[in-house]
Design a protein around this motif. Sequence first.
Motif, mmCIF file in Angstrom:
data_model
loop_
_atom_site.group_PDB
_atom_site.id
_atom_site.type_symbol
_atom_site.label_atom_id
_atom_site.label_comp_id
_atom_site.label_asym_id
_atom_site.label_seq_id
_atom_site.Cartn_x
_atom_site.Cartn_y
_atom_site.Cartn_z
ATOM 1 N N THR A 1 0.929 -1.482 -0.043
ATOM 2 C CA THR A 1 0.451 -0.292 0.135
ATOM 3 C C THR A 1 0.675 1.075 0.155
ATOM 4 O O THR A 1 0.617 2.164 -0.603
ATOM 5 N N ASP A 2 2.117 1.244 1.289
ATOM 6 C CA ASP A 2 3.025 2.749 0.895
ATOM 7 C C ASP A 2 3.583 2.019 0.004
ATOM 8 O O ASP A 2 4.975 1.464 0.263
ATOM 9 N N TYR A 3 4.241 2.666 -0.982
ATOM 10 C CA TYR A 3 4.986 2.252 -2.174
ATOM 11 C C TYR A 3 5.857 3.150 -2.379
ATOM 12 O O TYR A 3 5.536 4.895 -2.426
ATOM 13 N N SER A 4 6.486 2.664 -3.320
ATOM 14 C CA SER A 4 7.492 4.418 -4.164
ATOM 15 C C SER A 4 7.015 4.626 -5.670
ATOM 16 O O SER A 4 7.319 2.939 -6.118
ATOM 17 N N GLN A 5 7.108 4.920 -6.449
ATOM 18 C CA GLN A 5 6.847 5.183 -8.010
ATOM 19 C C GLN A 5 8.105 5.851 -8.391
ATOM 20 O O GLN A 5 8.386 7.239 -8.063
ATOM 21 N N THR A 6 9.099 5.375 -9.246
ATOM 22 C CA THR A 6 10.696 6.148 -9.933
ATOM 23 C C THR A 6 10.109 6.169 -11.401
ATOM 24 O O THR A 6 10.107 5.324 -12.069
ATOM 25 N N THR B 1 9.095 2.363 -12.711
ATOM 26 C CA THR B 1 9.486 1.585 -11.270
ATOM 27 C C THR B 1 8.980 1.766 -10.281
ATOM 28 O O THR B 1 8.052 2.481 -9.586
ATOM 29 N N TYR B 2 8.020 0.178 -9.488
ATOM 30 C CA TYR B 2 7.959 0.314 -8.317
ATOM 31 C C TYR B 2 8.515 -0.736 -7.658
ATOM 32 O O TYR B 2 8.429 -1.236 -7.661
ATOM 33 N N GLY B 3 8.742 0.029 -6.868
ATOM 34 C CA GLY B 3 9.315 -0.890 -4.994
ATOM 35 C C GLY B 3 8.066 -0.745 -3.774
ATOM 36 O O GLY B 3 7.283 0.601 -3.674
ATOM 37 N N PRO B 4 8.080 -1.232 -2.715
ATOM 38 C CA PRO B 4 7.307 -1.414 -1.619
ATOM 39 C C PRO B 4 8.327 0.070 -0.316
ATOM 40 O O PRO B 4 9.716 0.224 -1.263
#
Length: 355
Positions: free
Chosen positions: A202-207, A300-303
């Motif tokens: 749910t809490d993610y990073s989008q780069t 890119t998506y990461g937690p």
Amino acid sequence: MDNANTWQEFMGVKAMVEKGLDRVPYRFIRSLQERPKVSQYEEKENIPVIDLQDQVDNSSFALSANLVQAIGRACHEWGCFQVVNHGIAPSTMNEMMEAAREFFELPDEQKMKYFTLDTMSKFRYASSFNLQKDKILSWRDFIRYSCHPLDDVVSLWPSTPSSFRKANVNFCTQIHGLVRKLCGAISQSLGLPEKYIEQAFTDYSQTMVCNYYPKCPEPESTLGVGSHTDPGWITALMQDDVTGLQVLHEDRWVIVKPIAHALVINLGDVLQILSNGKYKSAEHRATVNGSSDRISVVTTYGPSLDTIIRPAPEILLNGCKPVYREIVYKEYMEMILSGSLEDKRLLDFHRLEIQ
């Protein structure tokens, strides 16, 4: 080391090429084992192409059962696939690609405002991933910047070129909806609830990473980016019409042939761990050529950094043993950022011995 002290030490690859050279400098030359060889390429094969025609209705989150099955097969056999008719407007993609190109065409003095050695910077212009530790440098320039939450980061993006912020906001917003749908399909293909991945992160990073690969006088002696896997859970890549992206499949480098307005979807290390090794994190690289430059735009998506990465408990039912030990994502990223991007097989380090 701040920007002023590094101006004379750092020169983008594009600027270096424009000054004129007929040989690749030694710091960019790959070992014989790493160098791209045409004989290794499989021209007749391409990664799976999945058509989402009539499946991207905004009123429906889920994809059809047939598409879920096709996506699951691609994740298992390849760790990547291309999607077409995915619902992102071609005009949005064109504007994003043009904004990236316009940034790289800015005068060096303007681009250098964003140069930093800090690999965690919210907006970073550089060439190789880690200029201080990479043994061999990459034949590319890139910008890497955070996209989430948008309201907090847009002001950190360049105001020049004038189209940059608007193009990025439109593209980031549209691609996020697509990634949610694909993550739902990947969850279902693993036998998990449709929103399992979305809720787990749910809490993610989008780069975003925009790559510029200049033409090269000796393209078979270097690489735009060396072989690596992505650390996060999913990556969406848009490339122009110049070939360069390759995926390792059954010990062969397969060219990912560009398809107009398609997106290449790569699974990252997090999903390989979450699936307990059922799905693979795609190993890939970028080659260069001697006749033209190439641009790619990567999301890119990461937690979140405090997320514990481990196999999904539901996959470990009925006596199935975990293949990977759990790790906090921050620790995983610190291990990557402490060295070269190509010190890559951390998955092997976290693999458990199965008795």
